[in-house]
Design an enzyme around this catalytic site. Structure first.
Site, PDB file in Angstrom:
ATOM      1  N   CYS A  52       0.836  -1.229  -0.295  1.00 23.93           N
ATOM      2  CA  CYS A  52      -0.019  -0.014   0.029  1.00 23.93           C
ATOM      3  C   CYS A  52       1.047   1.480   0.074  1.00 23.93           C
ATOM      4  O   CYS A  52       0.398   2.524  -0.315  1.00 23.93           O
ATOM      5  CB  CYS A  52      -0.914   0.107   1.194  1.00 23.93           C
ATOM      6  SG  CYS A  52      -2.026  -1.515   1.316  1.00 23.93           S
TER       7      CYS A  52
ATOM      8  N   HIS B  80      -3.235   7.019   2.548  1.00 24.19           N
ATOM      9  CA  HIS B  80      -3.818   5.425   1.981  1.00 24.19           C
ATOM     10  C   HIS B  80      -5.283   5.650   2.458  1.00 24.19           C
ATOM     11  O   HIS B  80      -5.380   5.472   3.516  1.00 24.19           O
ATOM     12  CB  HIS B  80      -2.590   4.639   2.565  1.00 24.19           C
ATOM     13  CG  HIS B  80      -3.200   3.261   2.131  1.00 24.19           C
ATOM     14  ND1 HIS B  80      -3.843   2.847   0.925  1.00 24.19           N
ATOM     15  CD2 HIS B  80      -3.557   2.046   2.956  1.00 24.19           C
ATOM     16  CE1 HIS B  80      -4.169   1.716   1.005  1.00 24.19           C
ATOM     17  NE2 HIS B  80      -3.739   1.279   2.163  1.00 24.19           N
TER      18      HIS B  80
ATOM     19  N   ASN C 148     -10.275  -0.344  -0.388  1.00 20.61           N
ATOM     20  CA  ASN C 148      -8.920  -0.353  -0.391  1.00 20.61           C
ATOM     21  C   ASN C 148      -8.216  -0.890  -1.249  1.00 20.61           C
ATOM     22  O   ASN C 148      -8.135  -2.050  -1.842  1.00 20.61           O
ATOM     23  CB  ASN C 148      -8.374  -0.964   1.184  1.00 20.61           C
ATOM     24  CG  ASN C 148      -7.150  -1.007   1.155  1.00 20.61           C
ATOM     25  OD1 ASN C 148      -6.390  -0.644   0.487  1.00 20.61           O
ATOM     26  ND2 ASN C 148      -6.466  -1.150   2.527  1.00 20.61           N
TER      27      ASN C 148
HETATM   28  N1  COA Z   1     -18.418  -8.567  10.050  1.00 23.04           N
HETATM   29  C1  COA Z   1     -18.892  -8.512  11.448  1.00 23.04           C
HETATM   30  N2  COA Z   1     -18.344  -8.891  12.377  1.00 23.04           N
HETATM   31  C2  COA Z   1     -16.970  -8.928  12.273  1.00 23.04           C
HETATM   32  C3  COA Z   1     -16.435  -9.055  11.113  1.00 23.04           C
HETATM   33  C4  COA Z   1     -17.018  -8.774  10.178  1.00 23.04           C
HETATM   34  N3  COA Z   1     -16.369  -8.586   8.891  1.00 23.04           N
HETATM   35  N4  COA Z   1     -14.945  -9.083  11.413  1.00 23.04           N
HETATM   36  C5  COA Z   1     -14.749  -9.094  12.759  1.00 23.04           C
HETATM   37  N5  COA Z   1     -15.945  -9.127  13.203  1.00 23.04           N
HETATM   38  C6  COA Z   1     -16.462  -9.176  14.767  1.00 23.04           C
HETATM   39  C7  COA Z   1     -15.314  -9.749  15.433  1.00 23.04           C
HETATM   40  O1  COA Z   1     -15.803 -11.028  15.461  1.00 23.04           O
HETATM   41  C8  COA Z   1     -15.119  -9.064  16.727  1.00 23.04           C
HETATM   42  O2  COA Z   1     -16.439  -9.633  17.688  1.00 23.04           O
HETATM   43  P1  COA Z   1     -16.393  -9.904  19.344  1.00 23.04           P
HETATM   44  O3  COA Z   1     -16.311  -8.400  19.639  1.00 23.04           O
HETATM   45  O4  COA Z   1     -17.549 -10.316  19.579  1.00 23.04           O
HETATM   46  O5  COA Z   1     -15.373 -10.754  19.444  1.00 23.04           O
HETATM   47  C9  COA Z   1     -15.556  -7.837  16.622  1.00 23.04           C
HETATM   48  O6  COA Z   1     -16.290  -7.576  15.097  1.00 23.04           O
HETATM   49  C10 COA Z   1     -14.241  -6.718  16.473  1.00 23.04           C
HETATM   50  O7  COA Z   1     -13.405  -7.425  15.867  1.00 23.04           O
HETATM   51  P2  COA Z   1     -11.971  -6.784  15.502  1.00 23.04           P
HETATM   52  O8  COA Z   1     -10.987  -7.753  14.375  1.00 23.04           O
HETATM   53  O9  COA Z   1     -11.429  -6.117  16.733  1.00 23.04           O
HETATM   54  O10 COA Z   1     -12.596  -5.338  14.760  1.00 23.04           O
HETATM   55  P3  COA Z   1     -11.863  -4.097  14.130  1.00 23.04           P
HETATM   56  O11 COA Z   1     -12.536  -3.135  14.903  1.00 23.04           O
HETATM   57  O12 COA Z   1     -10.398  -4.029  14.433  1.00 23.04           O
HETATM   58  O13 COA Z   1     -12.280  -3.860  12.872  1.00 23.04           O
HETATM   59  C11 COA Z   1     -11.048  -4.093  10.558  1.00 23.04           C
HETATM   60  C12 COA Z   1     -11.720  -4.813  11.796  1.00 23.04           C
HETATM   61  C13 COA Z   1     -10.402  -5.145   9.633  1.00 23.04           C
HETATM   62  C14 COA Z   1     -12.147  -3.296   9.823  1.00 23.04           C
HETATM   63  C15 COA Z   1      -9.818  -3.298  11.316  1.00 23.04           C
HETATM   64  O14 COA Z   1      -8.983  -3.985  12.021  1.00 23.04           O
HETATM   65  C16 COA Z   1      -9.111  -2.491  10.359  1.00 23.04           C
HETATM   66  O15 COA Z   1      -9.545  -2.017   9.337  1.00 23.04           O
HETATM   67  N6  COA Z   1      -7.695  -2.957  10.270  1.00 23.04           N
HETATM   68  C17 COA Z   1      -6.796  -2.243   9.324  1.00 23.04           C
HETATM   69  C18 COA Z   1      -7.070  -2.638   8.223  1.00 23.04           C
HETATM   70  C19 COA Z   1      -6.065  -2.090   7.076  1.00 23.04           C
HETATM   71  O16 COA Z   1      -5.886  -0.791   7.143  1.00 23.04           O
HETATM   72  N7  COA Z   1      -5.613  -2.916   6.040  1.00 23.04           N
HETATM   73  C20 COA Z   1      -4.645  -2.495   5.357  1.00 23.04           C
HETATM   74  C21 COA Z   1      -3.693  -1.985   5.704  1.00 23.04           C
HETATM   75  S1  COA Z   1      -2.751  -1.334   4.151  1.00 23.04           S
END
Ligand code: COA
Length: 338
Positions: A127, A263, A294
Site C-alpha cells: 500500500c 492511504h 482499499n
Molecule cells: N463482520 C462482522 N463482524 C466482524 C467482522 C465482520 N467482517 N470481522 C470481525 N467481526 C467481529 C469480531 O468477531 C469481533 O467480535 P467480538 O467483539 O464479539 O469478538 C468484533 O467484530 C471486533 O473485531 P476486530 O477484529 O477487533 O474489529 P476491528 O474494530 O479491528 O475492525 C477491521 C476490523 C479489519 C475493520 C480493522 O481492524 C481494520 O480496518 N484494520 C486495518 C485494516 C487495514 O488498514 N488494512 C490495510 C492496511 S494497508
C-alpha cells in the site's frame, strides 16, 4: 578504504525542482455494494460501514487486467500533464498483484503507451508503493536519470482476496492511478519520510509462498491474510507521527496544508490520523474509501484524482500524502497538487 579512480567520470545532473505534473485514474466497471459481500462472511452493511467507512468497492472484470487499468490511468495522467508518452523516460509501477513473477508489467505498459523504450520496472511496497514511486521519481528527475517519470499504482486485489475471510473480504478492491513527475520551476515534491518495520512482517501477507502452495495435494490460491486490529492501531498512531515529520521536512505547518490524502485503508484510521495531527477544519480530507474500498498502491492517486475532479483539491494546493501497509512499509511526502 578510499578508491583512487584511474579516470574522472561524468555524472548526471537533472532539474533543480520536480513536481507532479498530472494525475489520472481508472476505476473498474463492476460496483460491488456491501450487500454483495456480507453473506459469505456473516456480516452486515451496517457493521462494515461503521467499522471501515466502506459503502461499496470496485472489482475488475476479467478484461480489466493490471495492464489495461494501468494504461487507462496513465493516458489520463499524461493528458492532464500535457506530456506526450514519448517524453517519458521511465515507467515505475507499484503493484503486488501482477501475477507474473517476471517480467515486470511496467515494460508492457511502457510499450503499449508508446514511450520511446523508456526504462520500466515494478516496485513492491504494497500500500506504500505509490509514495515510494513518487519519491524515486522526484530523485530521478532531480538527479538527471530521467526527464519525465510515469508513476503508476495499480492493483487487482480481488484476485488475492478470500471472499469468505471476515477480516479482508469487505476491504480490498481494484483500480489504478497514475502520476507524471517532471521538472518544475518551483519545488513540488517535498522530502520523503519513509521506512519499514520488518518485525511486523506477518501482519499483512500472502498466506504461503508459491512453492508451498504447489507442494500441496490440493493447491489453493495463497490469499492475503491480515491481523486487522494490530494494523489498525499501528496505522492510527505511528503514521500520524510520520505525517508530521513529512510536514516538518517540507517546512509546512498544518495551517498551511490544503489537502490530506492518506492511504485509503479505513475511514476510522483516516479520522484518527487527522485528529492526532490536529489538522484544522480547513484541511480537505480524501475519503475515496467509501466508494472505492482499499486499493493498496492505487489508493492515493485514485483519491487525489477524485478530489481534483470534485473541486476539493485545486491546482497549486499543498497536499500531504501518506501511505502504509504490508511489510510493514510506509512513505509520506508533501506535494503540490497539479
Ligand atoms: N463482520 C462482522 N463482524 C466482524 C467482522 C465482520 N467482517 N470481522 C470481525 N467481526 C467481529 C469480531 O468477531 C469481533 O467480535 P467480538 O467483539 O464479539 O469478538 C468484533 O467484530 C471486533 O473485531 P476486530 O477484529 O477487533 O474489529 P476491528 O474494530 O479491528 O475492525 C477491521 C476490523 C479489519 C475493520 C480493522 O481492524 C481494520 O480496518 N484494520 C486495518 C485494516 C487495514 O488498514 N488494512 C490495510 C492496511 S494497508
Amino acid at each position: 578504504m578510499t578508491t583512487t579512480p584511474t579516470s574522472t567520470l561524468n555524472t548526471a545532473t537533472g532539474a533543480t525542482h520536480a513536481a507532479i505534473l498530472g494525475i489520472g485514474a481508472y476505476r473498474p466497471s463492476r460496483v460491488i455494494p456491501n450487500s454483495e459481500v456480507v453473506e459469505a462472511i456473516d456480516s452486515s452493511d451496517e457493521w462494515i460501514q461503521q467499522r471501515s467507512g466502506i459503502k461499496q468497492r470496485r472489482w475488475a472484470t476479467a478484461e480489466e487486467t493490471v495492464q489495461v487499468m494501468s494504461v487507462a490511468a496513465a493516458r489520463s495522467a499524461l493528458e492532464h500533464a500535457g506530456v506526450d508518452a514519448r517524453q517519458i523516460d521511465a515507467v515505475v509501477v507499484a503493484t503486488v498483484t501482477h501475477m507474473l513473477q517476471t517480467p515486470a508489467v511496467a515494460t508492457a505498459i511502457a510499450h503499449e503507451l508508446g514511450t520511446d523504450q523508456a526504462a520500466a520496472f515494478d516496485i513492491s511496497a504494497a500500500c506504500a508503493g505509490f509514495c515510494h514511486g513518487v519519491a524515486l521519481a522526484s530523485d530521478m528527475v532531480r538527479g538527471g536519470s530521467a526527464g519525465h517519470v510515469l508513476v503508476i499504482g495499480v492493483e487487482r486485489l480481488s484476485d488475492l482476496t478470500d471472499v469468505g475471510d471476515r477480516g479482508t473480504a469487505f476491504i480490498f478492491a481494484d483500480g489504478a492511478g497514475a502520476a507524471v513527475v517532471g521538472p518544475s520551476d518551483a519545488p513540488g515534491i517535498g522530502p520523503v519520510v519513509w521506512g519499514s518495520d520488518g518485525e511486523q512482517f506477518d501482519l499483512i501477507r500472502q498466506r504461503e509462498d508459491w512453492r508451498d502452495v504447489l507442494a500441496s495435494d490440493q493447491p489453493v490460491m495463497p490469499h492475503l491474510v491480515m491481523q486487522g486490529n494490530p494494523v489498525f492501531r499501528w496505522a492510527s498512531y505511528a503514521m500520524a507521527k510520520i505525517g508530521q515529520q513529512a510536514l516538518d521536512r517540507a517546512g509546512i505547518t498544518v495551517d498551511e496544508l490544503d489537502c490530506f490524502v492518506p492511504h485509503q485503508a479505513n475511514m476510522r484510521i483516516i479520522d484518527a490520523m487527522a485528529r492526532a495531527m490536529k489538522l484544522p477544519d480547513t484541511v480537505r480530507i480524501a475519503r475515496d474509501i467509501a466508494e472505492q474500498g482499499n486499493t493498496s498502491a492505487a489508493s492515493i492517486p485514485l483519491a487525489l484524482d477524485r478530489m481534483i475532479a470534485e473541486g476539493d483539491a485545486r491546482s497549486g494546493d499543498t497536499a500531504l500524502l501518506i501511505a502504509f501497509g504490508a511489510g510493514l512499509a510506509y512513505a509520506a511526502q508533501v506535494v503540490t497538487v497539479p
